[in-house]
Design a protein around this motif. Structure first.
Motif, mmCIF file in Angstrom:
data_model
loop_
_atom_site.group_PDB
_atom_site.id
_atom_site.type_symbol
_atom_site.label_atom_id
_atom_site.label_comp_id
_atom_site.label_asym_id
_atom_site.label_seq_id
_atom_site.Cartn_x
_atom_site.Cartn_y
_atom_site.Cartn_z
ATOM 1 N N LYS A 1 50.399 47.846 33.416
ATOM 2 C CA LYS A 1 50.735 48.374 34.736
ATOM 3 C C LYS A 1 49.686 48.158 35.399
ATOM 4 O O LYS A 1 49.012 50.084 35.827
ATOM 5 C CB LYS A 1 51.543 49.645 35.040
ATOM 6 C CG LYS A 1 53.384 49.222 34.671
ATOM 7 C CD LYS A 1 54.238 49.982 34.686
ATOM 8 C CE LYS A 1 55.255 49.537 34.542
ATOM 9 N NZ LYS A 1 57.099 50.341 34.279
ATOM 10 N N ILE A 2 48.822 47.956 36.434
ATOM 11 C CA ILE A 2 47.621 47.431 36.581
ATOM 12 C C ILE A 2 47.775 47.381 37.959
ATOM 13 O O ILE A 2 48.571 47.030 38.456
ATOM 14 C CB ILE A 2 46.943 46.670 36.578
ATOM 15 C CG1 ILE A 2 46.935 46.375 35.193
ATOM 16 C CG2 ILE A 2 45.226 46.948 36.728
ATOM 17 C CD1 ILE A 2 45.452 45.000 34.492
ATOM 18 N N LYS A 3 47.436 48.870 38.751
ATOM 19 C CA LYS A 3 47.172 48.582 40.399
ATOM 20 C C LYS A 3 45.887 48.279 41.275
ATOM 21 O O LYS A 3 46.564 47.800 41.755
ATOM 22 C CB LYS A 3 47.417 50.572 40.784
ATOM 23 C CG LYS A 3 48.459 51.305 40.247
ATOM 24 C CD LYS A 3 48.358 52.738 40.835
ATOM 25 C CE LYS A 3 50.079 53.363 40.112
ATOM 26 N NZ LYS A 3 49.582 54.560 40.490
ATOM 27 N N HIS A 4 44.682 47.973 40.548
ATOM 28 C CA HIS A 4 44.445 47.575 41.069
ATOM 29 C C HIS A 4 42.849 46.729 39.773
ATOM 30 O O HIS A 4 42.418 47.223 39.146
ATOM 31 C CB HIS A 4 42.829 48.697 41.806
ATOM 32 C CG HIS A 4 42.046 47.767 42.705
ATOM 33 N ND1 HIS A 4 40.313 47.414 42.448
ATOM 34 C CD2 HIS A 4 42.718 48.101 44.552
ATOM 35 C CE1 HIS A 4 40.154 46.879 43.349
ATOM 36 N NE2 HIS A 4 40.627 46.949 44.454
ATOM 37 N N PRO A 5 42.172 45.597 40.648
ATOM 38 C CA PRO A 5 41.632 45.173 39.559
ATOM 39 C C PRO A 5 40.449 45.911 38.907
ATOM 40 O O PRO A 5 40.483 45.490 37.701
ATOM 41 C CB PRO A 5 41.198 44.020 39.943
ATOM 42 C CG PRO A 5 42.070 43.574 40.933
ATOM 43 C CD PRO A 5 42.785 45.042 41.767
ATOM 44 N N SER A 6 40.420 46.781 39.501
ATOM 45 C CA SER A 6 38.905 46.886 38.811
ATOM 46 C C SER A 6 39.604 47.983 37.562
ATOM 47 O O SER A 6 38.196 48.958 37.075
ATOM 48 C CB SER A 6 37.938 48.607 39.487
ATOM 49 O OG SER A 6 38.818 49.332 40.043
ATOM 50 N N GLU A 7 40.627 48.435 37.965
ATOM 51 C CA GLU A 7 41.029 49.098 36.660
ATOM 52 C C GLU A 7 41.137 48.450 35.046
ATOM 53 O O GLU A 7 40.792 49.033 33.980
ATOM 54 C CB GLU A 7 42.224 49.436 36.084
ATOM 55 C CG GLU A 7 42.638 50.429 37.375
ATOM 56 C CD GLU A 7 44.253 51.147 37.564
ATOM 57 O OE1 GLU A 7 44.935 50.856 37.236
ATOM 58 O OE2 GLU A 7 44.463 51.533 38.950
ATOM 59 N N PHE A 8 40.342 47.441 35.534
ATOM 60 C CA PHE A 8 40.818 46.346 34.325
ATOM 61 C C PHE A 8 39.515 45.057 33.925
ATOM 62 O O PHE A 8 39.001 44.931 32.828
ATOM 63 C CB PHE A 8 41.918 45.579 34.390
ATOM 64 C CG PHE A 8 42.082 43.879 33.032
ATOM 65 C CD1 PHE A 8 42.553 44.288 32.754
ATOM 66 C CD2 PHE A 8 41.439 42.892 33.762
ATOM 67 C CE1 PHE A 8 43.010 43.430 31.404
ATOM 68 C CE2 PHE A 8 41.552 41.194 32.462
ATOM 69 C CZ PHE A 8 42.436 42.421 31.549
ATOM 70 N N ILE A 9 38.943 45.158 35.149
ATOM 71 C CA ILE A 9 37.549 44.557 35.191
ATOM 72 C C ILE A 9 36.850 44.941 35.949
ATOM 73 O O ILE A 9 37.063 45.244 37.252
ATOM 74 C CB ILE A 9 37.857 43.045 34.716
ATOM 75 C CG1 ILE A 9 36.302 42.388 34.348
ATOM 76 C CG2 ILE A 9 38.744 42.780 36.051
ATOM 77 C CD1 ILE A 9 36.316 40.385 33.958
ATOM 78 N N GLN A 10 34.877 44.731 35.998
ATOM 79 C CA GLN A 10 34.160 45.163 37.004
ATOM 80 C C GLN A 10 33.762 42.888 37.824
ATOM 81 O O GLN A 10 33.561 42.548 36.743
ATOM 82 C CB GLN A 10 33.199 45.764 36.807
ATOM 83 C CG GLN A 10 33.627 47.519 35.937
ATOM 84 C CD GLN A 10 35.041 48.387 37.335
ATOM 85 O OE1 GLN A 10 34.152 47.706 38.680
ATOM 86 N NE2 GLN A 10 35.939 48.030 36.487
#
Length: 587
Positions: free
Chosen positions: A426-435
């Motif tokens: 459950k990703i709230k913002h893309p920065s939690e997944f990739i930069q």
């Protein structure tokens, strides 16, 4: 002494001689002689300068008569400036002591010269007189000047009206000076040559100001240089030539085109009579470069130049000195998402551009560099290359709360929604997944050529894991999980295969009454599984106190008739709590 026997000595004669002597040198006559002797001597006082006469000269000393009962000696070395000194010459000397242990007068010509020098300096200071001195040597911050034998300080700022860079050039030269400060307690004297020049220049300065007109062309000398411009001496009055008025082209420092002490011609742009401020220009003496811009440069023409400035909104390209065009950031790439102009250009780059707009009257020009390449959206193969289902790799260029923009190639961007990054997380913002700047592999979900939009997904590269885990995480099964985060509603738990579940707060309590912390590994029971909503609700409490069995046992009691209102209320509250925990898990 006579050899006459003492018995034959004439005592009467001796007595008569004594009486004669007493009569001759006694009484008023004695006082008269003493008075005459005193009058023959001059009256001198210690610590004063008197005039004496040279009596004789030896190899070491000069004997000087100052009208006292004894002569004084002065070392011959103190008369080096009088090589022709001879007996009978009159000289000034300083009386150090009227009578020393040997009964002689102690004199000094050196101190007499110092006393006279200080008198002359004081007179020059009080009467504002011009004096002449000789520069002896250079010192820190200025020059040392010999004035009547006294060393005086001439500050560097008081040598001339313009800054002096070579102090050594003045050593050994005579200079006209004015005494501007005297400190007798410290034997300190400050002199100035600048004040003499300023008086001479004041009339010339006033004459220049009276005849000054806007547009007047003058010649001056560069006396000082700063980052913002140069100060020019116009012959007694200074004017400022601002850096923007030196050349039609851009320069970062005046030293690129000008030098100190250089003679230049300038034009008067403006002046303030009260503040005596004069604004000068140099580039105005030559025609504006826009007036000589070739007529063949029109909209659509290709021009070459050098980048002279890069701002947040774009870069300025100088195609000839004084003629610049703006390349807006939106004209640097076919991409619809703006980037920093420094990603494309930097100062000093030589580039080619296309003229987009041109206004010769307003002297404005806009340029573009993306027009030098083909618009990728107009390529005939674009729809085939990015057809739905095709897989591509791109660079993350920008992020928002709802997703990220991926650059597939120069000018072609696509949007990956935050919900299309992972099946299980459950990703709230893309920065939690990739930069930003990292590479990401995606699949095309939608392609809209007309609106130039591409929808992309990353999770679609893998099969939906919820199809496989539905049976594994059936309600009632127990699994080990790691607490990822804890909030006021409950805890997010990581299960196997990167699957995440949620444990409501009331289902988190450990058997000892404490609550789990982030990083704890515990067993959890699945109390709800929803494939459509991608939700797994967990309970740790049920691993040691299965509430549903307690409810069931109480409901199936054989002694139904003996069930009290309190028991029914307890069962009702327990059911409501279970339903509430499920609702919190859904949130």
């Amino acid at each position: 002494m006579s050899n006459q026997p003492i018995e034959n000595f004439n005592w009467e004669e001796l007595e008569n001689e004594k009486k004669f002597a007493d009569a001759t040198f006694s009484g008023a006559k004695d006082e008269e002689l003493a008075k005459l002797y005193e009058q023959s001597l001059g009256e001198i006082n210690e610590r004063e300068v008197v005039t004496g006469t040279v009596v004789s000269i030896t190899d070491r000393d000069v004997v000087i008569n100052v009208g006292f009962k004894s002569d004084g000696l002065v070392p011959l070395t103190e008369f080096r400036d009088m090589p022709d000194l001879k007996p009978g010459d009159q000289v000034e000397v300083y009386v150090e002591k009227v009578e020393d242990a040997n009964g002689q007068v102690q004199l000094s010509r050196k101190k007499a010269k110092l006393v006279r020098a200080w008198e002359k300096i004081s007179e020059a200071y009080e009467n504002d007189l011009v004096v002449e001195g000789v520069v002896k040597r250079r010192t820190k911050g200025g020059l040392v000047v010999d004035l009547y034998g006294i060393e005086c300080f001439l500050p560097g700022s008081q040598i001339d009206v313009k800054p002096i860079r070579d102090f050594d050039a003045f050593v050994g030269k005579k200079m006209e000076l004015k005494v501007v400060k005297v400190n007798y307690s410290n034997d300190n004297v400050v002199v100035s040559h600048k004040v003499l020049i300023e008086k001479d220049l004041e009339e010339q300065r006033q004459q220049i100001l009276n005849n000054l007109e806007r547009g007047q062309v003058l010649e001056g000398v560069i006396k000082n240089m700063t980052n913002f411009g140069v100060f020019i001496d116009l012959g007694g009055v200074d004017g400022l030539l601002h850096i923007t008025d030196i050349s039609w082209g851009r320069i970062s420092h005046p030293s690129e085109l000008l030098e100190l002490d250089q003679k230049v011609k300038v034009v008067v742009l403006d002046f303030d009579e009260e503040k005596k401020r004069i604004s000068l220009g140099m580039k105005q003496l030559t025609p504006h470069p826009w007036d000589s811009l070739p007529e063949d440069i029109q909209v659509g023409s290709r021009v070459k130049g050098k980048i002279v400035n890069v701002a947040d909104y774009g870069a300025f390209l100088e195609i000839m000195p004084g003629v610049e065009g703006l390349i807006h950031v939106s004209e640097m790439s076919w991409s619809q998402h703006l980037r920093n102009p420094q990603d494309f250009l930097k100062v000093g780059d030589e580039v080619e551009a296309v003229v987009l707009t041109l206004d010769r009257e307003e002297r404005k020009m806009s340029l573009g560099i993306k027009q030098l390449t083909e618009d990728p959206w107009t390529r005939p193969d674009i729809a085939t290359k990015y057809a739905v289902g095709t897989v591509h790799k791109g660079i993350v260029r920008n992020m928002t709360n709802y997703g990220l923009f991926l650059e597939l190639e120069e000018g072609i961007d696509g949007l990956v929604h935050v919900s299309d990054l992972s099946w299980t997380q459950k990703i709230k913002h893309p920065s939690e997944f990739i930069q930003v700047g990292e590479e990401l592999e995606v699949k095309v979900l939608e392609f809209d050529l007309e609106n130039r939009r591409i929808a992309l997904g990353h999770k679609q590269l893998q099969p939906d894991p919820w199809d496989a885990i539905e049976e594994r995480y059936a309600v009632g099964t127990t699994h080990e999980g790691k607490v990822l985060s804890v909030n006021e509603k409950g805890a997010v738990v990581e299960l196997e295969e990167n699957v995440e579940g949620f444990c409501p707060k009331r289902e988190m309590t450990k058997e000892d009454g404490s609550l789990p912390k982030e990083g704890d590994k515990l067993n959890f029971v699945v109390i709800e599984f929803s494939k459509g909503e991608r939700r797994i609700i967990l309970s740790h409490v049920k691993t040691y106190a299965p509430d549903d069995k307690v409810v069931e046992e109480k409901l199936n009691k054989k002694e139904d008739s003996k069930v009290t209102l309190g028991d029914l209320e307890e069962l009702s509250n327990l059911k409501e709590q279970m339903e509430k925990d499920k609702e919190e898990g859904k949130e």
